[in-house]
Every structure is written in C-alpha cells, then in structure tokens.
Design an enzyme around this catalytic site. Structure first.
Site, short mmCIF file in Angstrom:
data_model
loop_
_atom_site.label_atom_id
_atom_site.label_comp_id
_atom_site.label_asym_id
_atom_site.label_seq_id
_atom_site.Cartn_x
_atom_site.Cartn_y
_atom_site.Cartn_z
N CYS A 22 0.81 -1.22 0.00
CA CYS A 22 0.00 0.00 0.00
C CYS A 22 0.84 1.26 0.00
O CYS A 22 2.01 1.26 0.38
CB CYS A 22 -0.87 0.07 1.26
N GLY A 48 0.76 -0.03 -5.05
CA GLY A 48 -0.48 -0.80 -5.03
C GLY A 48 -1.35 -0.43 -6.21
O GLY A 48 -1.70 0.74 -6.37
N ASN A 122 -0.58 1.63 5.68
CA ASN A 122 0.44 0.89 4.94
C ASN A 122 1.19 0.03 5.95
O ASN A 122 1.72 0.56 6.93
CB ASN A 122 1.39 1.88 4.25
N GLY A 123 1.22 -1.26 5.70
CA GLY A 123 1.91 -2.17 6.62
C GLY A 123 1.03 -3.37 6.89
O GLY A 123 0.07 -3.64 6.16
N TYR A 262 13.96 -2.29 -3.88
CA TYR A 262 12.95 -2.46 -4.92
C TYR A 262 11.66 -1.65 -4.74
O TYR A 262 11.15 -1.08 -5.69
CB TYR A 262 12.58 -3.95 -5.01
#
Ligand code: SF4
Length: 481
Positions: A22, A48, A122-123, A262
């Site tokens: 996310c 995402g 996010n996570g 990445y």
C-alpha cells in the site's frame, strides 16, 4: 494492511516480485485537497495497483473507493466534485490479508461517539487476528477481512475520552508494521510504528501539511519535503498547527531495507536517503564482491536499472539497454487468451538482439523470488545470441516470508528457501549467479561497517529470518495446527 488478490499487473515480470501492499497520502488545509490527493496517490501507484480510495472532509465525510488504478478512476471532475473539503486522505492498495474486494478497500471509516474517523494503513499488523478474536468476543461486528478494521474497533472500544488518546491507546495494543494517516472532524493524524518498518514523510505546500509514503508524492504537487515521521512518532495536525507526540518507549528503528532495493521509487528519499543512490551503491558493491569477465551489463527493467548502472561504473564494463520494455501493453493483456498466452514475457519485454548477439552479458536484477522471471530472461538472452549469461542480484537470497506489509509467497515457494545458489544457477540456466552479501547491502545503504549483528539498523528478515516485531498471529496459528 493486507489480502489475496487477482493479478492486476500488466507486467509479466511482476508475478515474480515481492509486492509492497500500500501507499498512503494525507493533506490538511488545501483548497485542492482532493486533487492533490489524487496526484499524490498517482505518484504512489507503484505501491499498489489493485484499488484506490479517498476520503475528504468539509463538515461531513465523503468517501470514494474504486477497484483499479488512480488515473483511470479519479481523474475526472465528477470524482473530484464528490470529494469536497480542505482535508483528505487516500490509499492505494495491493493487499495480502483479507480478500480482494471493495469492502477491504481504504480509507476505512467509522462513526464514533466522539465523531467520524477515517484511516488508511500501509503495513501489516502481526496481532490483528488475536485482537479480532478478543473484540468479537466482546461484541464487535467486523465488516471486512482487513487487519486495518481492527484499528477502528480498538478506537471504538477504548476507555479514553479524546480521539487523540483513543488513537494512541489503540496504537499501544497493535504490533507489527504500520504507517497510518487518519482523518477526523478536527484534523489529520499520522503515525509510524516504533520500529518505523514502513516509510512516512511530512511535507508542506504553502499553509498545507502533507503526509505521504514517499517523497515522490510531495514532488508531484510541488510540496517541500520537511522530514520523515520518526519511528514511534504520532503527529496531530489541526488549526493549531502540527504537534509531535512520542507515546512509545524508544526502540532501535528497523525500517524495511527492501524499500531501498525495490519497493520505493528511485526518485524518492526514504529515511533521508536517496533510493537511487542506494541502488547505484548496491551495484558498486555487487561489482566489487562478485566481479565477472563480460562484454555488457544489462539491467532487468525497470527496477534493476540503477544497480546495473552502478555495476557498470564500478566494473568498467559497458552498460547497454539489452531488454526493451513495451510501455503500451494495456489491461487487454491482463488475462491473455490461450492464443497469446504462450508469448508470455515477450508481450512486455524484448531482447535488443542486435546488441546482444555474440556477447558475454551480465544481467542485473533486484531480487529472485520464485525464479520464474530469471529463467525466462536468461533464456531470452540465449535466444538473442548471448554467448554467456551471468546473473547478479542486488539483494541477498530471499528465503523468508515478510509479515510486515509485503506480499511474499509462502516460504516453500521461495527459490532460495528450496536450494543453494549453485542449484539456483543451474535452475535458471545461467553461467553464473551471485547475490550481494548482507554486509554489502548494509554498506550500500550507509552502514559502512556492514551489518551490526547485535544491533542491525534495518529490518532484513526476508534475508536473515530475524523478525524485529513479534509474529503473534503466525505463532498462534502454528500452535493451533
Ligand atoms: Fe522489508 Fe523484508 Fe523486513 Fe518485509 S521482511 S519489512 S520486505 S526487509
């Protein structure tokens, strides 16, 4: 937050990558809050592509969530008109827990006695299932299968009075990785877990405050990068300005090292470091650690490019774009028909054969997950006439799953968990295969002595198996088996 999902990617290499789940964005005090959020989410689209959502506030909360990409679903006047107000939060999602549906999309919203509350995450929480069982026993009714909904139920059931105290009370109960933005009737919250696993930055645009997963989301709206939200920091932003709170005992931060390899965009700063520099440094280190006689260095596009540039610079071997990406493969190819399916990787990438024929090539990629991509690319190089194909990987072997907000296959499906490097090399058909060492990766990301084994400065669990935040749900599930 997390779920199992359909493949929305048009990139045939993507099925063999780890996926960030996310990206989040929040803005306070902007006349163009919704438009800025759309742009910010568009810049974070790489984090995402499954779905996107925005919630705004103008005295009432307004929410719009759509499956698909931001540019397709939010860039029209009607979408913006439906999101009035001078504050908004937004979310792009890939997801690994829960199912792939609009119910699990974010921001998630709840109406409390203290007022409305919308949150984007996010996570991944590592104790969401245990907490959910406790909450359900006490009468909570869950609407989704997303771990993020647990946060709303904890706020709803907190004994504290103010929304700030309820929010902090909730954060004290959750474990794992979270970078959160939340919208309330009073303003905006931002929070980063005490280990700082996932990134979150603070920006300013005139009188507006912005929170975002990466600085590229600030750049797109012309906002200034102020600083990172610190691990364990909670910020409240309202008419009185920004207030920083540190409600947790201090911990040694462990941000995700894979953001540098990445996940993050190369034009972003993560924890104050240029991701592009980290990736080029990784290439330099890799060339020093794992040299090879060759004629060309070729990046596996796009994420392998900065590391390949670094490898070429350090080794003195010429850099060439030996694989060309077709940027016009549209969603038509999401579910290719049987007639075109066998073209596979060539739909999106093609060997630049006139430059490869008769050459010894070094292919540089960011990681090997299942190994399916590496096998195809090595084969593509051989078909294009390469006389030798050497693979160099800008991360150590990925042999453990991530539980902190990244979609990884189960451990058994990771190539490096099944075989040693020699066997992997044989499996992908390369003449040689080497990975950067964990110390080399740390040196490239600013830890000149390498990895301090007693006190590592990153989360590197997918390489080392040392998980910095407890895996409570995972352990509980193992006990139940
Ligand atoms: Fe990042 Fe790997 Fe840690 Fe997950 S396990 S947070 S991908 S370093």
């Amino acid at each position: 937050m997390s779920d199992q999902l359909a493949d929305f990617s048009t990139n045939p290499f993507d099925d063999d990558k780890l996926h960030e789940e996310c990206g989040v964005f929040g803005i306070y005090n902007s006349k163009d809050a919704a438009a800025h959020t759309v742009l910010g989410l568009h810049a974070l689209q790489h984090r995402g592509q499954e779905a996107a959502g925005i919630t705004s506030f103008d005295g009432a909360f307004h929410s719009r969530k759509k499956m698909g990409q931001v540019a397709e679903k939010f860039t029209n006047q009607k979408a913006l008109d439906e999101l009035p107000g001078e504050r908004a939060i937004g979310h792009v999602r890939y997801s690994t827990t829960g199912v792939s549906s609009l119910t699990n999309c974010q921001p998630m919203y709840a109406e409390f006695a203290s007022g409305g509350f919308a949150v984007a995450h996010n996570g991944n929480l590592t104790n969401a299932a245990v907490l959910k069982r406790q909450l359900v026993k006490r009468g909570s009714i869950f609407q989704s299968t997303s771990d993020t909904e647990t946060i709303l139920h904890l706020i709803a059931t907190s004994n504290f009075r103010t929304q700030t105290d309820r929010f902090i009370d909730t954060l004290r109960q959750i474990e794992g990785a979270y970078s959160l933005v939340a919208l309330t009737t009073k303003g905006l919250f931002g929070a980063r877990d005490p280990l700082g696993v996932r990134p979150l930055v603070l920006g300013k645009l005139d009188d507006a405050f912005i929170l975002a997963s990466e600085t590229c989301a600030l750049d797109i709206i012309g906002a200034e990068y102020v600083r990172d939200i610190e691990p364990g920091e909670v910020v409240t932003i309202n008419k009185d300005g920004l207030k920083s709170l540190k409600p947790f005992p201090a911990k040694n931060p462990r941000p995700c090292i894979f953001e540098h390899v990445y996940f993050a965009r190369p034009d972003s700063l993560v924890d104050g470091m240029s991701v592009y520099n980290s990736r080029k440094n990784i290439g330099h280190e890799l060339a020093r650690e794992k040299p090879v006689d060759a004629d060309l260095v070729i990046p596996v596009p796009d994420s392998g490019t900065p590391a390949a540039l670094g490898y070429a610079e350090e080794s003195g071997i010429p850099f060439e774009l030996g694989i060309i990406r077709n940027h016009y493969v549209g969603r038509t190819f999401i579910e290719p028909s049987d007639q075109i399916r066998h073209f596979g990787v060539k739909l999106k990438h093609n060997a630049n054969r006139w430059h490869i024929k008769g050459k010894r090539v070094v292919l540089v990629d960011d990681s090997i997950v299942r190994g399916t991509t590496s096998l195809k690319i090595v084969n593509m190089m051989r078909e294009a006439g390469a006389t030798e194909v050497h693979m160099r990987i800008a991360s150590p072997p990925t042999n453990n799953s991530c539980f902190y907000g990244v979609d990884t296959p189960e451990r058994e499906k990771l190539l490096a968990a099944q075989m040693d490097v020699e066997a992997m090399c044989k499996h992908i058909g390369a003449d040689s295969l080497s990975f950067i060492s964990i110390d080399g990766l740390y040196r490239a990301t600013g830890n000149l002595e390498g990895r301090d084994k007693k006190c590592p400065t990153f989360c590197d669990a997918c390489f080392t198996g040392e998980y910095p935040a407890p895996l409570i749900d995972h352990e509980a599930a193992k006990d139940e088996q």
